[in-house]
Design a protein around this motif. Sequence first.
Motif: not given
Length: 421
Positions: A256-266
């Motif tokens: 995996v090249d990019s580890f993405k964190i969800e949460g623009r509303m957090k």
Amino acid sequence: MMTTAEQTIPRYKGKRHRLDRPELLAPAGNLEKLKFAVHYGADAVYIGGQKYGLRSNAGNFSFEEMKEGVEFAKTYGSKVFVATNIYAHDEDIDGLEYYLQKLEEVGIAAIIAADPIIIETAQRVAPGLEVHLSTQQSTLNWQAVQFWKEEGLPRVVLGRETSFAEIAEIKSRVDIEIEAFIHGAMCSSFSGRCVLSNHFTDRDSNRGGCCQSCRWKYDLHVDEEQLYDEEADPFTMGSKDLCMIDYMPELIEVGVDSFKIEGRMKSLHYVATVVNAYRQAIDSYFEDPEGYVLKPEWVEEINKAANRPLNTGFFLDTPGAEDHIYEPEEKAAPYDFAGVVLEYDEASGVAVIQQRNHFKPGQEVEFVGPGGRFFKQTVGEITDSEGNSLDAARHPLQLIRIQTAQPVKPMDLMRKKISKK
């Protein structure tokens, strides 16, 4: 909440593909969150503009704010991406070329797109923008990834339903960057395929208006018959949140090249805390891959920011009934964000703190900074900016002064434990 002791799923045993350092990609719902995400260790952040994104209720960025965010990120060697991931209707197309050209002009490194017309337009009118394929395309197999590579895209954000074994297959067959969600909310529907919000509220989930219907409370009926006691609590059908902090070696080594964190509303506290934990885990692995050990304090920090119970999503197996939330639950995170350090005077040991939640003398608080800096203390005397003693920090964004037990730095966070009452 998840603990490592509770993780009984066998570890991934497939082929290892690479040991290059992956990108840690964080969400930023507004300019302040962008700055904290970068300060706490994000290699890149993804934001929304005022058009074409799927988080219409987030604090989306103007072009001026984007430019300021890009300049701030550059000082840390980080990048800024913009989500342009709606599925466009005809009325959405007007102004698209200008919008994409402005993104390129202010220094945005890449857009995240799902609709072919947005992808094609960006490639044509803003060649300085990379185009990353959004998870909204539900890309789950190597042949679909190969298709998008042939369309000129350097990166594909996989659907959240992709497993470790499928990622390994993709990486073995297609030379392309792979981005995968490793933390945050999971959609109860397949990525990019939900229309519950459209039907229930006329808010289009694929144009930024999702009302999170799966998090609502429901009664269950067949015809006129209710299937359980009317006095029972209604149920939801939302999934538990994803957390892969326990699987850093596997995520890195599968490619995996990019580890993405969800949460623009957090919240700001959520973004900084989660980024901080994953930053430490990634760096620790690359310092000593063979001797890497998951530290309990990283898991503890994740749990202090968690909004819901956590699991490993689709990476290791297909989630079952135990991976969904059917009943109302107490807030998972036992801590509240209390303040941000603005200044610190080494001679006096006094910090200037901007209040974000009520706290008072005698209360135990924690201070957290990038790289794992952490300590607890009891709040002593609180004074305002004129030196007047206060019985509590009551007012949002109020500037107060307290003595800290250890040195702190600007942008350190202060939090308090939530009372069980």
